[in-house]
Enzyme design. Structure first.
Site, PDB file in Angstrom:
ATOM      1  CG  MET A  78      -1.896  -1.150   1.276  1.00 20.60           C
ATOM      2  SD  MET A  78      -2.900  -1.168   2.775  1.00 20.60           S
ATOM      3  CE  MET A  78      -3.879   0.328   2.560  1.00 20.60           C
ATOM      4  CG  HIS A  79       0.603   3.242   2.550  1.00 27.69           C
ATOM      5  ND1 HIS A  79      -0.718   3.549   2.806  1.00 27.69           N
ATOM      6  CD2 HIS A  79       0.958   2.323   3.481  1.00 27.69           C
ATOM      7  CE1 HIS A  79      -1.127   2.858   3.852  1.00 27.69           C
ATOM      8  NE2 HIS A  79      -0.135   2.100   4.269  1.00 27.69           N
ATOM      9  CG  ASP A 234       0.121  -5.116   1.845  1.00 27.35           C
ATOM     10  OD1 ASP A 234      -0.689  -4.350   2.422  1.00 27.35           O
ATOM     11  OD2 ASP A 234       1.357  -4.964   1.919  1.00 27.35           O
TER      12      ASP A 234
END
Length: 479
Positions: A78-79, A234
């Site tokens: 992520m991110h 995830d």
């Protein structure tokens, strides 16, 4: 019918093929590398993700027939900030989740109360919005050419389908999503110089987000019209793979980073606790996470330091024993829950002549367990209580570590029987949902091989050492 799950991890891309009974028919992983050009930086080339996907799916096709694939699901770390121009050309390497260069920008955004009010979360340096703010401040020529911001797995989706789409669980980690309304916030986008035109369309993780390009289908031996599910970040995808979808379900993940994850049927944020409150990968569900940045990563660091493998360090540790005076604070790259401190670094305390590699290993395992205990305290402050949890990830192969965590958290940990119950399976299950119209009933919990119970004779000793651990942070954080 069969279904493919793609999980874009930090260190590898994994692909699996499952059938209607969710039996794994084939799997393949492709290693990925991380570039760290400066202290606190962490980047990857998105082209490597697309190339790895080509390699992985071709390998599945060698191992099994792909002519009846009906759906593909995708999961990813992520991110990450993947920045594209108007022609979908990548402008710079993707800035990853564990990159902390944007600490100043994150603090500035977090000072705007709208961010916590609408996202339910602190603006962490690892999140996407402050990374784009950093690019605006430090690479203005690139920012002026910016047309679209995609999360890592959503760049894979673009390569697979030609569609620019995100889903709720991953979008919730950008600091631009109104997490309760499950929609982009115009106000939060404007605060970073962006608007909706810079964002992909939004779908739920079990929805159809597009169809596989015919050219790729022909190349890989798949039928035309294979649907691509929205997928999941995830951790949300791991929860789908492990059947953690209902209120009260939980897991502890011992991967590169560490996660204490609890599913919820309601939106109940408490940003000040540094608990992540995100949308789940299924409609009308949310989840909360305490996140620590170094779990097995801390053990790998000790492995490099000592020249012994992680397996060598953790074998022959004997029966669980009370912690020694030696403390390890696993903040090698800062910490999220509960400290939101990008500047803190790891510490070894109370070393003496008797401290050997085995004792250092115990202290590292204990330090990660204490970091999970900090997450547990933070989750309790939001009203979330975890009675038991699945144990997932590579670190769950260590019985000593599981016993340490179970005793520190004072909850039983359930270890699944042999099999893959992580994000790749979760992605495949989401692909099945999108292709078949099935719902959460697909996401069943795995068969449990054993349950690791807390050691009641040692819970007090671990609780006392956890208190020392917390005190050590409070003393050292300003030095």
């Amino acid at each position: 019918m069969t279904y493919i799950g793609l999980d874009l991890g930090t260190s590898s891309l994994k692909a699996i093929l499952i059938d209607d009974d969710q039996r794994v028919l084939a799997e393949h992983s492709v290693a990925l590398s991380v570039s760290r050009p400066h202290d606190g930086w962490s980047e990857q080339d998105p082209k490597d993700w697309a190339d790895a996907t080509q390699t992985a799916i071709r390998a599945l096709g060698v191992a099994s027939d792909l002519s009846d694939v009906a759906g593909i699901g995708i999961s990813g770390h992520m991110h990450g900030a993947t920045l594209l121009d108007a022609s979908d050309t990548v402008l710079r390497p993707c800035i990853l989740w564990n990159d902390t260069r944007s600490a100043i920008e994150a603090a500035e955004l977090d000072a705007n109360p709208q961010f916590r009010d609408l996202t339910g979360n602190i603006v962490f340096a690892g999140f996407t919005a402050p990374k784009v703010a950093w690019v605006r401040n430090n690479e203005p020529d690139l920012f002026d050419r910016l047309a679209k911001v995609l999360l890592p797995k959503d760049y894979l989706r673009l390569a697979l389908t030609g569609e620019q789409v995100a889903e709720m669980s991953d979008a919730a980690g950008t600091s631009w999503l109104d997490v309760q309304k499950r929609d982009w916030s115009d106000d939060l986008l404007a605060a970073t110089g962006l608007d909706r035109s810079h964002m992909p369309n939004l779908v739920e993780g079990s929805d159809i987000s597009g169809t596989l390009r015919d050219t790729l289908a022909d190349d890989w031996g798949l039928p035309h019209g294979v649907v691509i599910a929205g997928g999941g970040g995830d951790n949300a995808a791991s929860a789908i793979g492990a059947g953690v979808v209902a209120k009260g379900d939980a897991f502890v993940s011992l991967g590169t980073s560490g996660v204490l994850f609890a599913a919820s049927d309601a939106y109940q944020p408490d940003a000040a606790s540094a608990v992540h409150t995100f949308c789940h990968a299924l409609p009308d569900t949310w989840h909360q996470m305490g996140v620590i940045l170094a779990a097995t990563d801390a053990l790998q660091w000790l492995s490099r330091l000592t020249g012994q493998s992680a397996a060598e360090l953790t074998q022959d540790l004997g029966a669980l024993q009370a912690p020694s005076r030696t403390l390890f604070l696993p903040y090698l790259g800062g910490e999220r829950t509960p400290h939101n401190n990008a500047d803190m670094r790891g510490q070894f305390l109370h070393l003496d002549h008797a401290t050997d590699a085995k004792q250092a290993a115990r202290s590292v395992l204990e330090g990660v367990a204490f970091a999970f205990a900090d997450c547990q305290v933070a989750l309790r402050s939001t009203g979330t209580t975890i009675e038991s949890a699945l144990a997932l990830g590579g670190g769950a192969k260590s019985d000593y570590w599981l016993e340490t965590i179970a005793t520190t958290l004072d909850i039983p940990l359930m270890l699944p029987a042999a099999g893959d119950f992580g994000a790749a399976l979760g992605a495949a299950r989401l692909g099945m949902m999108a292709a078949s119209g099935a719902g959460s009933e697909v996401a069943t919990m795995p068969k449990i091989e054993k349950t690791v119970a807390p050691d009641p004779s040692l819970t007090s000793a671990f609780a006392e050492t956890h208190a020392r651990y917390r005190e050590a942070y409070s003393v050292l954080k300003d030095i």
